[in-house]
Write an enzyme that holds these catalytic residues in place. Structure first.
Site, PDB file in Angstrom:
ATOM      1  N   THR B  50      38.872  29.913  39.491  1.00  0.00           N
ATOM      2  CA  THR B  50      37.851  30.790  38.915  1.00  0.00           C
ATOM      3  C   THR B  50      38.228  31.021  37.461  1.00  0.00           C
ATOM      4  OG1 THR B  50      38.956  32.891  39.260  1.00  0.00           O
ATOM      5  CG2 THR B  50      37.798  31.971  41.147  1.00  0.00           C
ATOM      6  N   CYS B  51      37.453  31.834  36.766  1.00  0.00           N
ATOM      7  CA  CYS B  51      37.789  32.029  35.361  1.00  0.00           C
ATOM      8  C   CYS B  51      39.066  32.854  35.198  1.00  0.00           C
ATOM      9  CB  CYS B  51      36.625  32.652  34.599  1.00  0.00           C
ATOM     10  SG  CYS B  51      36.043  34.144  35.341  1.00  0.00           S
ATOM     11  N   SER B 110      42.190  41.499  41.541  1.00  0.00           N
ATOM     12  CA  SER B 110      41.273  41.095  40.470  1.00  0.00           C
ATOM     13  C   SER B 110      41.511  41.897  39.198  1.00  0.00           C
ATOM     14  CB  SER B 110      39.832  41.323  40.912  1.00  0.00           C
ATOM     15  OG  SER B 110      39.570  40.596  42.064  1.00  0.00           O
TER      16      SER B 110
END
Lengths: 273, 422
Positions: B50-51, B110
């Site tokens: 993912t980024c 996250s």
């Protein structure tokens, strides 16, 4: 009969506990539990009233005990219908304890019926009593919604978003719900006063006798009429409407209890200890 | 002994420049999986990119050489020397790898705790691995548990509640004022990324007509076309206040665009319907005194930031509950994983058959009273050697490397076949 009242109190208290648990834990099943316990309490409450009605053949409002039992019953009943319509979950923390407190008071005062002369038990009287109680219960709910509106509005205006901000619904919903309560309450109060006047004419021969109860009922009626008028014409809503609903509630409480305890009048017997 | 290994880097260990270099597109991921599958030490593998993170999750019986193969492969694939990204890499194995993947999927790891996209991204990565057939018994079970844990964390904690971006926070506030936003009219003054984002969120909430006012009318027309709204001139704003319910302002004007008296004047013709000002501009566009009027609410950028900070604090409080759910799940997964060793399975199998034999012998001997003790002993011996003979080949098979590296699949099958997990 005592036992039914105790069951009623028990269910109302359990319902209160359910609603408060919901307030803190925010689990939906707690809200449902609170609601169903309140319905259970309401059914017990209805049984108590029905039993008293069968025993005397009259609507049981002959002393403070019986009157309070009906007050608790109408608050619970109106709230149950209200909750069904609006699903305003957090509101249970106002209505359930209120019904419980009223019933606890009812159980504490003596239940010796007072002999009242001059009572003609007819359709007008029953109609008068029932619509007045339902109307007043609606106003009590409207007052509670007014408090909640003010709390929520304060949180939004001051930008301090605390415990209640998260849990209270939107201003719009509180405002509409409060308005609905006032419309219902006003309608019922108007019917109640009208039937009362008819009854007075039949029994005492005149519509209006400047009795303090009558005067204060008239004042309350005018207050709510002004509130509704303001809303319909210039759009009194939100904060102003909430404050008015609370003032209305204060006037109502005075009319209901204050007049009987402080002033004399022909409704005095119903709240005699 | 088989091990679960996770190798990766994320926003905490690697700067964005490095993450950009190492990010894999979906097509690249497919070919990386194909390549890694060929490495002799890697049994099962999947790749999450993912980024904010690049992670390789694999099972191996030789973790050191598997990790080296992955590093080499990535370095060759991306044509970056290993030394350039080695520093940023973290490696977890066993319990820690399981915990890491659980935490990542639950959005506890996250950049913005509680953001909902990561779970979908992991699901996609797993789907790719399934299509490439690079996942097996262990990763399948691990990933299913991962999705389960992530869902539990989301539904049982408030980790995803309440907005953490300016535009979402504004929408949440609007909901607290209006309840339902359907049909509410919106006025956008000026332009800007945040303001436009907020309008888009509002449109998604099915608001009514959108008005756009801009200093240059042409720009306003352009924006209003995008939102299917109506462009108005700056001078028309006071009239527009009678209609609209939500105003988002983001101009470069040095003075207030809307002042208190203008709003006071329109409240009567609005019949006191509430009006909500969202002021994203610096310096401010909306006179803060407007907040003092009845039924009007003004939030400027600092107010919104304050709301977000509170929400972020809430989320991190909630994440503690999430960590507990993850811990529980890790323990349960480890129990299953440990049972996958060859020895415990062989022991369990033997115990099961022994106990069956014992029960049956007892039943039989009860009706054979005439047998002497020696006869009974003979029956016991015979049963034992029967069990030994029957279990000989399965035991050898489970212990040997004849499973072609996929021993866990056979062990899992054995456990299911003989119902050893009850």
């Amino acid at each position: 009969m005592e036992i039914v009242i105790i069951f009623t109190i028990f269910f109302y208290l359990m319902s209160t506990a359910g609603y408060f648990a919901y307030l803190f834990l925010q689990k939906n099943y707690l809200n449902r539990a609170g609601y169903f316990l309140l319905i259970a309490g309401f059914l017990c409450n209805s049984t108590a009233i029905f039993y008293a009605f069968l025993k005397s053949g009259q609507i049981p409002v002959h002393n403070l005990h019986e009157t309070l039992v009906i007050v608790g019953w109408s608050i619970a009943g109106v709230f149950i219908i209200f909750q069904y319509k609006f699903n305003l979950r957090i509101f249970g923390i106002y209505a359930a304890p209120l019904a419980a407190i009223v019933m606890v008071f009812a159980s504490q005062v003596s239940s010796e019926p007072v002999q009242i002369k001059n009572i003609v038990n007819n359709f007008w009287l029953i109609f008068h009593i029932i619509s007045i109680f339902i109307g007043e219960a609606s106003f009590v709910l409207a007052g509670g919604l007014g408090f909640m509106y003010l709390a929520q509005e304060h949180a939004i205006k001051t930008k301090k978003h605390g415990f209640f901000f998260r849990r209270l619904p939107s201003l719009e919903l509180l405002d509409t719900a409060g308005y609905t309560c006032i419309v219902v309450g006003f309608t019922m109060l108007t019917i109640g006063l009208a039937t009362g006047l008819v009854y007075a004419k039949m029994v005492w021969g005149k519509f209006w006798s400047w009795d303090p109860k009558e005067v204060w009922s008239g004042i309350t009626w005018l207050l709510y009429a002004a509130l509704l008028h303001g809303r319909l014409t210039v759009g009194w809503r939100g904060r102003k409407a909430a404050i008015m609903a609370i003032i209305g509630l204060a006037a109502l409480l005075f009319t209901f209890f204050g007049v009987n305890f402080l002033l004399k009048g022909h409704h005095g017997e119903f709240t005699r200890l | 002994m088989l091990d679960i290994v996770l190798l990766g880097l994320n926003h905490k260990t690697a700067p964005v420049e490095l993450r950009e270099l190492l990010a894999f597109s979906k097509e690249e991921a497919v070919s990386v999986l194909g390549g890694l599958q060929k490495c002799p030490d890697i049994n099962e593998v999947m790749l999450i990119s993912t980024c904010n993170r690049v992670e390789v999750l694999l099972t191996t019986s030789n973790s050191i050489s598997a990790v080296n193969s992955v590093k080499t492969y990535i370095s060759e694939f991306k044509k970056i020397p290993i030394s350039k990204f080695e520093e940023a890499l973290y490696m977890h194995d066993g319990e820690e790898a399981v915990r890491h993947i659980f935490r990542v999927a639950s959005s506890l790891d996250s950049m913005m705790v509680g953001e909902p996209q990561i779970l979908g991204q992991i699901k996609d990565a797993y789907l790719t691995a399934i299509l490439k057939k690079t996942s097996g018994v262990i990763l399948n079970r691990l990933l299913h548990k991962t999705f389960f844990v992530a869902k539990r964390v989301r539904s049982e904690t408030g980790i995803g509640d309440h907005a953490v971006s300016i535009s979402y926070a504004a929408i949440e506030l609007a909901r607290k004022i209006f309840g339902n936003l359907e049909g509410k009219k919106v006025l956008l003054i000026g332009a800007g990324e945040m303001a436009e984002l907020a309008v888009e969120h509002l449109i998604r909430n099915r608001t009514g007509e959108i008005f756009v006012a801009n200093r240059t009318f042409e720009r306003g027309v352009e924006l209003s076309n995008r939102f299917k709204g109506k462009a108005i001139r700056i001078e028309e704003i006071p009239d527009c206040l009678k209609l609209v319910d939500i105003i988002i302002s983001s101009t470069g004007s040095p003075n207030f665009v809307i002042v208190s008296n203008q709003v006071k004047g329109v409240m009567r013709s609005r019949r006191n319907r509430p009006i909500f000002f969202i002021d994203i501009a610096v310096p401010r566009d909306i006179d803060p005194d407007i907040n003092r009027l009845n039924n009007t609410y003004v939030y400027d950028i600092d107010d919104l930031k304050g709301v977000i900070e509170e929400n972020i604090k809430d989320r991190s409080r909630e994440s503690i509950k999430g960590e507990r759910i993850v811990d529980e799940a890790v323990i349960r997964f480890q129990q299953w994983f440990e049972s996958l060793g060859a020895v415990p399975t062989i022991v369990a199998l033997r115990n099961k058959i022994d106990s069956i034999a014992k029960t049956e012998i007892n039943k039989t001997l009860q009706s054979l009273n005439h047998l002497s003790d020696n006869d009974c002993q003979a029956i016991y011996r015979m049963t034992n050697s029967l069990i030994n003979k029957v279990l000989h080949d399965p035991t050898l098979f489970l212990k040997s490397n004849g499973c072609h590296g996929d021993r866990s699949a056979y062990i899992d099958l054995t456990r299911k076949l003989f119902k050893l997990d009850d």
